[in-house]
Design a protein around this motif. Structure first.
Motif, PDB file in Angstrom:
ATOM      1  N   GLY A 101      35.815  -9.541 -26.259  1.00 17.18           N
ATOM      2  CA  GLY A 101      36.312  -8.817 -27.606  1.00 17.18           C
ATOM      3  C   GLY A 101      35.709 -10.274 -28.818  1.00 17.18           C
ATOM      4  N   GLY A 102      35.368 -11.640 -27.567  1.00 17.52           N
ATOM      5  CA  GLY A 102      34.811 -12.486 -28.030  1.00 17.52           C
ATOM      6  C   GLY A 102      35.938 -13.665 -27.256  1.00 17.52           C
ATOM      7  N   MET A 103      36.609 -13.402 -26.226  1.00 13.39           N
ATOM      8  CA  MET A 103      37.972 -14.571 -25.505  1.00 13.39           C
ATOM      9  C   MET A 103      37.874 -14.958 -24.922  1.00 13.39           C
ATOM     10  SD  MET A 103      41.384 -12.003 -27.534  1.00 13.39           S
ATOM     11  CE  MET A 103      41.444 -10.873 -26.629  1.00 13.39           C
ATOM     12  N   ILE A 104      36.710 -14.730 -23.982  1.00 11.50           N
ATOM     13  CA  ILE A 104      36.420 -15.464 -22.881  1.00 11.50           C
ATOM     14  C   ILE A 104      35.922 -17.046 -23.535  1.00 11.50           C
ATOM     15  CG2 ILE A 104      34.234 -15.188 -21.091  1.00 11.50           C
ATOM     16  CD1 ILE A 104      35.739 -12.327 -20.504  1.00 11.50           C
ATOM     17  N   GLY A 105      34.586 -16.689 -24.460  1.00 14.53           N
ATOM     18  CA  GLY A 105      33.734 -17.773 -24.783  1.00 14.53           C
ATOM     19  C   GLY A 105      34.455 -19.221 -25.877  1.00 14.53           C
ATOM     20  N   SER A 106      35.612 -18.001 -25.832  1.00 12.43           N
ATOM     21  CA  SER A 106      36.689 -19.234 -27.053  1.00 12.43           C
ATOM     22  C   SER A 106      37.256 -20.091 -26.498  1.00 12.43           C
ATOM     23  CB  SER A 106      37.245 -17.961 -28.071  1.00 12.43           C
ATOM     24  OG  SER A 106      36.495 -17.286 -28.855  1.00 12.43           O
ATOM     25  N   PRO A 113      43.948 -12.992 -30.496  1.00 10.12           N
ATOM     26  CA  PRO A 113      45.401 -13.702 -30.065  1.00 10.12           C
ATOM     27  C   PRO A 113      46.751 -12.915 -30.336  1.00 10.12           C
ATOM     28  CG  PRO A 113      43.243 -15.461 -30.926  1.00 10.12           C
ATOM     29  CD  PRO A 113      42.489 -14.580 -31.333  1.00 10.12           C
ATOM     30  N   ILE A 114      46.449 -12.591 -31.259  1.00 13.13           N
ATOM     31  CA  ILE A 114      47.498 -12.279 -32.513  1.00 13.13           C
ATOM     32  C   ILE A 114      47.510 -11.233 -32.063  1.00 13.13           C
ATOM     33  CG2 ILE A 114      48.515 -11.267 -34.544  1.00 13.13           C
ATOM     34  CD1 ILE A 114      47.092 -14.142 -35.862  1.00 13.13           C
ATOM     35  N   SER A 115      46.704 -10.142 -31.831  1.00 15.79           N
ATOM     36  CA  SER A 115      46.908  -8.788 -31.264  1.00 15.79           C
ATOM     37  C   SER A 115      47.098  -8.068 -29.786  1.00 15.79           C
ATOM     38  CB  SER A 115      45.474  -7.532 -32.109  1.00 15.79           C
ATOM     39  OG  SER A 115      44.447  -7.921 -31.708  1.00 15.79           O
ATOM     40  N   GLN A 116      46.781  -9.274 -29.155  1.00 13.64           N
ATOM     41  CA  GLN A 116      47.031  -8.906 -27.957  1.00 13.64           C
ATOM     42  C   GLN A 116      47.722 -10.525 -26.997  1.00 13.64           C
ATOM     43  OE1 GLN A 116      43.098  -8.006 -25.568  1.00 13.64           O
ATOM     44  NE2 GLN A 116      42.088  -8.126 -27.329  1.00 13.64           N
ATOM     45  N   SER A 117      48.311 -10.079 -26.088  1.00 13.72           N
ATOM     46  CA  SER A 117      49.269 -11.470 -25.502  1.00 13.72           C
ATOM     47  C   SER A 117      48.472 -11.593 -24.512  1.00 13.72           C
ATOM     48  CB  SER A 117      50.558 -10.183 -25.294  1.00 13.72           C
ATOM     49  OG  SER A 117      50.343  -9.145 -24.226  1.00 13.72           O
ATOM     50  N   ASN A 118      47.687 -11.235 -23.786  1.00  6.38           N
ATOM     51  CA  ASN A 118      46.899 -12.547 -22.777  1.00  6.38           C
ATOM     52  C   ASN A 118      45.948 -13.314 -23.294  1.00  6.38           C
ATOM     53  OD1 ASN A 118      45.272  -9.938 -23.728  1.00  6.38           O
ATOM     54  ND2 ASN A 118      44.234  -9.459 -21.432  1.00  6.38           N
ATOM     55  N   THR A 119      46.288 -13.283 -23.888  1.00  3.08           N
ATOM     56  CA  THR A 119      44.908 -14.567 -24.404  1.00  3.08           C
ATOM     57  C   THR A 119      45.388 -16.220 -23.669  1.00  3.08           C
ATOM     58  OG1 THR A 119      45.729 -14.548 -27.044  1.00  3.08           O
ATOM     59  CG2 THR A 119      44.065 -13.630 -26.566  1.00  3.08           C
ATOM     60  N   SER A 120      44.817 -16.914 -23.806  1.00  3.93           N
ATOM     61  CA  SER A 120      44.469 -18.129 -23.309  1.00  3.93           C
ATOM     62  C   SER A 120      44.489 -19.221 -24.089  1.00  3.93           C
ATOM     63  CB  SER A 120      43.976 -18.468 -21.590  1.00  3.93           C
ATOM     64  OG  SER A 120      42.476 -18.604 -22.441  1.00  3.93           O
ATOM     65  N   TYR A 128      33.687   7.063 -31.950  1.00  3.04           N
ATOM     66  CA  TYR A 128      32.892   5.854 -32.954  1.00  3.04           C
ATOM     67  C   TYR A 128      32.981   4.882 -31.784  1.00  3.04           C
ATOM     68  CZ  TYR A 128      37.423   3.338 -33.481  1.00  3.04           C
ATOM     69  OH  TYR A 128      38.096   2.835 -33.297  1.00  3.04           O
ATOM     70  N   ALA A 129      32.120   3.678 -31.220  1.00  2.00           N
ATOM     71  CA  ALA A 129      32.006   2.560 -30.435  1.00  2.00           C
ATOM     72  C   ALA A 129      33.233   1.628 -30.935  1.00  2.00           C
ATOM     73  CB  ALA A 129      30.621   2.665 -30.492  1.00  2.00           C
ATOM     74  N   SER A 130      33.069   0.979 -30.277  1.00  2.00           N
ATOM     75  CA  SER A 130      34.081  -0.254 -30.774  1.00  2.00           C
ATOM     76  C   SER A 130      34.048  -1.941 -29.883  1.00  2.00           C
ATOM     77  CB  SER A 130      35.087  -0.256 -30.279  1.00  2.00           C
ATOM     78  OG  SER A 130      36.289  -0.543 -29.513  1.00  2.00           O
ATOM     79  N   SER A 131      34.001  -2.201 -30.241  1.00  2.00           N
ATOM     80  CA  SER A 131      34.081  -3.623 -29.424  1.00  2.00           C
ATOM     81  C   SER A 131      34.995  -4.582 -29.022  1.00  2.00           C
ATOM     82  CB  SER A 131      32.752  -5.377 -30.332  1.00  2.00           C
ATOM     83  OG  SER A 131      31.606  -4.763 -30.513  1.00  2.00           O
ATOM     84  N   GLY A 132      36.173  -2.859 -28.634  1.00  2.00           N
ATOM     85  CA  GLY A 132      37.372  -3.141 -28.370  1.00  2.00           C
ATOM     86  C   GLY A 132      38.404  -3.621 -28.686  1.00  2.00           C
ATOM     87  N   PRO A 133      39.654  -3.498 -28.287  1.00  6.72           N
ATOM     88  CA  PRO A 133      40.624  -4.610 -29.832  1.00  6.72           C
ATOM     89  C   PRO A 133      40.216  -5.631 -30.566  1.00  6.72           C
ATOM     90  CG  PRO A 133      41.265  -3.540 -27.477  1.00  6.72           C
ATOM     91  CD  PRO A 133      40.052  -4.164 -27.139  1.00  6.72           C
ATOM     92  N   GLY A 134      41.322  -5.567 -31.672  1.00  4.35           N
ATOM     93  CA  GLY A 134      41.385  -6.899 -32.208  1.00  4.35           C
ATOM     94  C   GLY A 134      39.458  -6.977 -33.455  1.00  4.35           C
TER      95      GLY A 134
END
Length: 328
Positions: free
Chosen positions: A79-84, A108-115, A162-168
């Motif tokens: 959901g864009g977090m790897i590039g960020s 990063p707010i909706s998920q706890s595994n962000t760096s 429906y398709a989603s690009s992932g959580p958040g």
């Protein structure tokens, strides 16, 4: 015999000094960036996504304004977090910047595994544009309007997907919110990339994709997807024949927009931030850039770094409040 130094007319001397200062100013405007190092704009989503599209528009115009080779680098996933997270760890010299959009803050707010922390690990350079979401469905479905969609979903609970690009991501958060408001039971199918989500919607593997209008625009125009409504307050220039969801679903005042901007790693010197933000505003004011932005379905809305920082902070507050409410 007394020798005299040839005189230089006073006006010519002043003109030379003024011209020299002007030249110095022109060459030093972007002096905080190395002329021998390219500018990399990282898109944390796949090629063809809305983020990728706006990145390529600005790669062209920023490169010309700064007189620097400028490239777009796609680092999609999560959901864009790897590039960020990648950009957060790059040297804070202004040569690697990130296209940030709503999930950049919400993820990063909706998920706890962000760096990374979107507000602490980055510095705002400026907002670029906004993009309304569009409800696009596979053309094989016998659904022609938002009214048809709501009726079909209620008559066949759990059948539609429906398709989603992932959580958040907006395609998930905004779709879930819209489902709740309209009383629809539609199952989520999460994807790791926008490109695959779009391809499967076109192919009918999933029934719909509530994503920014720029993502599905060309396929709607080609008849491969059907657009039922856009999340803007008024009909858009890109999809003038598509009603707003506010009018099509009888939701007065309904709006669903995604913002896009540029950020740099925290610690980037203020002089470099100013160089980049000034260049962004200059690029954004070019008639050719405005035309390019509108052509891909975006609405130009450039801001200063401070204004964009406030937009991101407000988004963080909104996401935090929504998360707390969901846990009650």
């Amino acid at each position: 015999m007394t020798s005299r130094t040839p005189s230089f007319p006073r006006r010519a001397c002043l003109a030379l000094i003024t011209a020299s200062l002007g030249l110095l100013g022109a060459t030093s405007t972007w002096a905080q960036l190395s002329p021998n190092k390219p500018l990399r704009i990282v898109s944390p989503y796949s090629a063809g996504s809305g983020v990728d599209m706006i990145a390529r528009v600005y790669a062209k115009h920023l490169g010309e304004v700064l007189n620097l080779p400028t490239i777009v680098e796609n680092r999609d996933g999560a959901g864009g977090m790897i590039g960020s997270a990648y950009v957060a760890k790059q040297p804070a010299d202004g040569h690697t910047i990130l296209v940030a959009t709503t999930p950049f803050v919400v993820g990063p707010i909706s998920q706890s595994n962000t760096s990374y922390d979107p507000l602490k690990d980055f510095v705002a350079l400026g907002q670029l544009a906004v993009n309304p979401l569009a409800m696009t469905i596979t053309s094989s479905l016998p659904i022609k309007s938002m009214t048809d969609l709501v009726a079909y979903a209620k008559a066949h609970p759990g059948k539609l997907t429906y398709a989603s690009s992932g959580p958040g991501t907006p395609s998930q958060l905004e779709m879930e919110a819209l489902k709740a408001r309209l009383g629809m039971d539609i199952r989520e199918i999460p994807y790791k990339s926008n490109a695959q989500a779009l391809a499967d919607t076109i192919g009918g593997t999933v029934d719909m994709y509530y994503t920014v209008q720029s993502t599905g625009l060309s396929n709607v125009q080609a008849g491969k997807l059907r657009a039922l409504g856009v999340g803007a307050l008024k009909r858009t220039t890109a999809m003038p024949d598509t009603p707003t969801i506010a009018e099509a679903a009888n939701l007065p005042g309904y709006e669903s927009l995604v913002w896009y901007g540029l950020v740099a790693p925290a610690g980037t010197p203020p002089a470099v931030v100013k160089t980049l933000s000034d260049a962004i505003l200059k690029a954004s004011s070019r008639p050719e850039a405005i035309e390019d932005i509108k052509k891909i379905g975006f609405e130009p809305m450039p801001t200063s770094p401070d204004a964009f920082a406030k937009i991101m902070a407000k988004e963080a507050e909104k996401a935090t409040a929504a998360l707390r409410a969901a846990k009650k």
